[in-house]
Write a protein that holds these residues in place. Sequence first.
Motif, PDB file in Angstrom:
ATOM      1  N   SER A 104       0.855  -1.215  -0.043  1.00 54.65           N
ATOM      2  CA  SER A 104       0.038  -0.030   0.202  1.00 54.65           C
ATOM      3  C   SER A 104       0.988   1.236  -0.252  1.00 54.65           C
ATOM      4  N   ILE A 105       2.092   1.377   0.557  1.00 53.28           N
ATOM      5  CA  ILE A 105       2.864   2.539   0.773  1.00 53.28           C
ATOM      6  C   ILE A 105       3.796   2.259  -0.370  1.00 53.28           C
ATOM      7  N   SER A 106       3.847   1.443  -1.171  1.00 58.75           N
ATOM      8  CA  SER A 106       5.055   1.605  -2.118  1.00 58.75           C
ATOM      9  C   SER A 106       4.650   2.337  -3.466  1.00 58.75           C
ATOM     10  N   HIS A 118      14.077  -5.303   1.275  1.00 64.45           N
ATOM     11  CA  HIS A 118      14.418  -4.243   0.278  1.00 64.45           C
ATOM     12  C   HIS A 118      13.989  -2.810   0.813  1.00 64.45           C
ATOM     13  N   LEU A 119      13.101  -2.757   1.726  1.00 61.56           N
ATOM     14  CA  LEU A 119      12.383  -1.712   2.330  1.00 61.56           C
ATOM     15  C   LEU A 119      13.187  -0.891   2.798  1.00 61.56           C
ATOM     16  N   LYS A 120      13.213   0.579   2.794  1.00 61.50           N
ATOM     17  CA  LYS A 120      14.116   1.495   3.715  1.00 61.50           C
ATOM     18  C   LYS A 120      13.505   1.571   4.766  1.00 61.50           C
ATOM     19  N   VAL A 121      14.568   2.132   5.762  1.00 64.10           N
ATOM     20  CA  VAL A 121      14.145   2.121   7.328  1.00 64.10           C
ATOM     21  C   VAL A 121      12.791   3.184   7.308  1.00 64.10           C
ATOM     22  N   LYS A 122      12.495   3.961   6.645  1.00 65.84           N
ATOM     23  CA  LYS A 122      11.519   5.014   6.829  1.00 65.84           C
ATOM     24  C   LYS A 122      10.339   4.289   6.320  1.00 65.84           C
ATOM     25  N   GLN A 123      10.542   3.375   5.260  1.00 63.60           N
ATOM     26  CA  GLN A 123       9.078   2.713   5.131  1.00 63.60           C
ATOM     27  C   GLN A 123       8.830   1.598   5.920  1.00 63.60           C
ATOM     28  N   LEU A 124       9.697   0.983   6.540  1.00 65.70           N
ATOM     29  CA  LEU A 124       9.402   0.227   7.517  1.00 65.70           C
ATOM     30  C   LEU A 124       8.866   0.611   8.906  1.00 65.70           C
ATOM     31  N   ASP A 125       9.275   1.756   9.317  1.00 65.14           N
ATOM     32  CA  ASP A 125       8.930   2.771  10.259  1.00 65.14           C
ATOM     33  C   ASP A 125       7.421   3.045  10.098  1.00 65.14           C
ATOM     34  N   GLU A 126       7.169   3.288   8.946  1.00 65.39           N
ATOM     35  CA  GLU A 126       5.791   3.615   8.363  1.00 65.39           C
ATOM     36  C   GLU A 126       4.807   2.686   8.338  1.00 65.39           C
ATOM     37  N   ILE A 127       5.311   1.162   8.287  1.00 69.21           N
ATOM     38  CA  ILE A 127       4.589   0.254   8.255  1.00 69.21           C
ATOM     39  C   ILE A 127       4.278  -0.183   9.700  1.00 69.21           C
ATOM     40  N   SER A 132       0.516  -0.102  14.372  1.00 68.87           N
ATOM     41  CA  SER A 132       0.176   0.424  15.748  1.00 68.87           C
ATOM     42  C   SER A 132      -1.240   1.146  15.616  1.00 68.87           C
ATOM     43  N   ILE A 133      -1.444   1.852  14.641  1.00 67.60           N
ATOM     44  CA  ILE A 133      -2.754   2.694  14.799  1.00 67.60           C
ATOM     45  C   ILE A 133      -4.052   1.830  14.734  1.00 67.60           C
ATOM     46  N   VAL A 134      -3.826   0.401  13.894  1.00 66.58           N
ATOM     47  CA  VAL A 134      -4.799  -0.287  14.110  1.00 66.58           C
ATOM     48  C   VAL A 134      -4.666  -1.606  14.943  1.00 66.58           C
ATOM     49  N   ASN A 135      -3.795  -1.837  15.739  1.00 70.03           N
ATOM     50  CA  ASN A 135      -3.485  -2.678  16.857  1.00 70.03           C
ATOM     51  C   ASN A 135      -3.145  -3.969  16.073  1.00 70.03           C
ATOM     52  N   MET A 159      -4.127   0.133   5.237  1.00 74.25           N
ATOM     53  CA  MET A 159      -3.896   0.319   4.020  1.00 74.25           C
ATOM     54  C   MET A 159      -4.004   1.560   3.149  1.00 74.25           C
ATOM     55  N   LEU A 160      -5.267   2.017   3.437  1.00 74.99           N
ATOM     56  CA  LEU A 160      -5.921   3.333   2.652  1.00 74.99           C
ATOM     57  C   LEU A 160      -5.099   4.550   3.323  1.00 74.99           C
ATOM     58  N   VAL A 161      -4.697   4.510   4.482  1.00 68.82           N
ATOM     59  CA  VAL A 161      -4.097   5.656   5.364  1.00 68.82           C
ATOM     60  C   VAL A 161      -2.682   5.542   4.784  1.00 68.82           C
ATOM     61  N   GLY A 162      -1.990   4.388   4.566  1.00 60.14           N
ATOM     62  CA  GLY A 162      -0.569   4.411   4.039  1.00 60.14           C
ATOM     63  C   GLY A 162      -0.681   4.920   2.525  1.00 60.14           C
ATOM     64  N   GLN A 163      -1.570   5.159   1.787  1.00 70.29           N
ATOM     65  CA  GLN A 163      -1.605   5.809   0.612  1.00 70.29           C
ATOM     66  C   GLN A 163      -1.445   7.164   0.664  1.00 70.29           C
ATOM     67  N   ASP A 164      -1.964   7.849   1.890  1.00 71.15           N
ATOM     68  CA  ASP A 164      -1.657   9.025   2.309  1.00 71.15           C
ATOM     69  C   ASP A 164      -2.627   9.945   1.398  1.00 71.15           C
ATOM     70  N   PRO A 165      -4.071   9.578   1.431  1.00 69.82           N
ATOM     71  CA  PRO A 165      -4.848  10.305   0.733  1.00 69.82           C
ATOM     72  C   PRO A 165      -5.342  11.681   1.655  1.00 69.82           C
ATOM     73  N   ASP A 166      -5.604  12.869   0.606  1.00 71.74           N
ATOM     74  CA  ASP A 166      -6.241  13.954   1.479  1.00 71.74           C
ATOM     75  C   ASP A 166      -7.488  13.646   1.939  1.00 71.74           C
ATOM     76  N   LEU A 167      -8.471  12.706   1.406  1.00 65.86           N
ATOM     77  CA  LEU A 167      -9.671  12.384   1.585  1.00 65.86           C
ATOM     78  C   LEU A 167     -10.121  11.055   1.560  1.00 65.86           C
ATOM     79  N   LEU A 168     -10.571  10.574   2.784  1.00 69.45           N
ATOM     80  CA  LEU A 168     -10.860   9.018   2.970  1.00 69.45           C
ATOM     81  C   LEU A 168     -12.256   8.954   2.950  1.00 69.45           C
TER      82      LEU A 168
END
Length: 251
Positions: A104-106, A118-127, A132-135, A159-168
């Motif tokens: 979802s974030i790629s 192959h994911l960057k540290v920033k991406q792993l942190d985001e995952i 965590s937000i959905v436990n 997954m939706l939040v991971g796409q970083d939309p302005d409107l959900l």
Amino acid sequence: MNSPLLEIKQISVSFEGFLALNDLNLVLNKGDLRAVIGPNGAGKTTFLDVITGKVAPIKGDVLFKEKSLLGQKEYRIARKGIGRKFQSPRIFENLSVQENLALSISKPKTPFSLLINHLKVKQLDEIQHLMSIVNLQSKSNIKAGSLSHGQKQWLEIAMLVGQDPDLLLVDEPVAGLTDEETDLTADLLKSLAGDHTILVIDHDMEFIRRLDCPVSVLHQGHVLKEGSMSEIEKDPLVIEIYLGQSEEEIQ
């Protein structure tokens, strides 16, 4: 004064002569959390279909960040910052929770993005943050198909939040959930508002109450009334047309 993030202006949609939407108007500002309710046939799904480009109106306009969305392909609208969650969870059941979120974030979305090594540290942190937000931290390596229905709903929201939309756009997120899961879902969406603008459609009145946000009531393709849930519940016309029961029964 800032311009609305989303403005629906006099939208009408006709299906073989039947007006599914009739001069519908609605405004959402950045960071809003809004609930939309209405009986079957009120136009709720069509309303979302117009925003996302799935259905073309015969009249009116949809403005997102002051620019019209009409005539644009669905994928282009999504790329502009509009994400949609459907009633049934749309996740990859044979992939783990972590792999679903990695996909979802790629950008771009390719099988290569599933290779966690192959994911960057920033991406792993985001995952990790999304889990965590959905436990779902304890479920990271479990296949998504093994999750409970409620957990699948939360994973799709993450997954939706991971796409970083302005409107959900969130369609019936608590259908089939337990009371506890329903409360947790309401709390989750409330926590996401502000950073995101969220429009929620649902029939569960307890869930709408817990959201504690402005409510728009749809009837025959247009907005019948807007206000707080306490105001909506006491409106005689809403009680007669939508709720179909006495005020005592609603309480």
